[in-house]
Scaffold this motif. Structure first.
Motif: not given
Ligand code: ATP
Ligand code: MG
Length: 224
Positions: A118, A20, A187, A25, A114-116, A18, A28, A31, A190-191, A143
């Motif tokens: 953060d 936003t 990696l 990218h 699946l959760i990062g 899940g 996601h 992972m 981030s978005s 992350r």
């Molecule tokens: P934003 O910067 O807008 O918050 P984001 O890159 O964090 O975007 P999200 O859509 O917020 O992406 O993240 C969705 C899920 O993917 C979360 O569980 C986040 O921890 C995980 N995630 C995002 N980017 C990564 C990454 N580079 N490596 C591992 N997990 C990631």
């Protein structure tokens, strides 16, 4: 059958990613691929949030974000995009998504959220968070380089302790209830950093698929 996979049951184990996805990218996507391989997942569903409860409403519409998810997963037969949060009114609560998935798939299938790291630090603020683990397993990934990563609260430490397993096979023997931590290629994408590059007219190439960059250009997203 591959060496090493003989001990895994024939149970269907579905990963749920899940987010936003504003935009999706390689962080996601990679992972999800590595967790699919390491945890022997049968499939991964990407579930874009319409209105994330912990963020302000994204500027880019859910329709565009879902379209970018579809472009990102194209050609990967393990991956699909699940629109159920987009078809619901109001905030996108994970508990509602899981209840609706259980309605559709039944109690036998194993589900793995699946959760990062953060996102997990705030897990105990999620709506009805203690019920979530009764409906799915959780796979946590570290992350990289997250600024201001908060330490885990006492209640999350206790939660981890009571559900933790190092054995990926547990995710196949029960349908829900375990938390595992998995190492994936770090990696630092981030978005947020992609949006900021695009706003500055910098290239975001090699952070996400070219097809998505093309889509962003076509609809002039993230430039205002
Ligand atoms: P934003 O910067 O807008 O918050 P984001 O890159 O964090 O975007 P999200 O859509 O917020 O992406 O993240 C969705 C899920 O993917 C979360 O569980 C986040 O921890 C995980 N995630 C995002 N980017 C990564 C990454 N580079 N490596 C591992 N997990 C990631
Ligand atoms: Mg995020």
């Amino acid at each position: 059958m591959q060496a090493g996979s003989a001990t895994y049951s024939k149970k269907t184990v579905i990963g749920l990613s899940g987010g936003t996805f504003d935009p999706i990218h390689f962080g996601h996507l990679r992972m999800a691929q590595e967790l699919a391989d390491n945890l022997h997942l049968s499939a991964v569903r990407f579930i874009p949030a319409a209105q994330p409860p912990h963020k302000s409403t994204p500027e880019v519409s859910a329709k565009h974000r879902a379209a970018m998810v579809r472009l990102g997963i194209a050609g990967n037969s393990l991956f699909s995009c699940d629109d159920r949060e987009l078809n619901r009114e109001g905030a996108s609560y994970t508990i509602d998504t899981l209840l609706s998935l259980r309605d559709e798939l039944g109690a036998d299938i194993s589900l793995v959220l699946l959760i990062g790291s953060d996102a997990f630090t705030k897990f105990d603020t999620w709506h009805r968070w203690q019920e979530i683990i009764q409906l799915c397993h959780i796979a946590l990934v570290q992350r990289p380089m997250v600024e201001k990563q908060e330490p885990l609260s006492k209640s999350l430490q206790n939660f981890l302790q009571s559900h933790y397993t190092e054995n990926a096979e547990d995710l196949h023997s029960k349908s829900a209830g375990f938390v595992t931590m998995q190492t994936v290629t770090a990696l630092d994408i981030s978005s947020t950093s992609i949006r900021s590059n695009l706003q500055k007219q910098h290239s975001a190439k090699y952070l996400l698929p070219d097809s998505i960059l093309e889509y962003i250009r076509t609809y002039q997203l993230y430039t205002k």
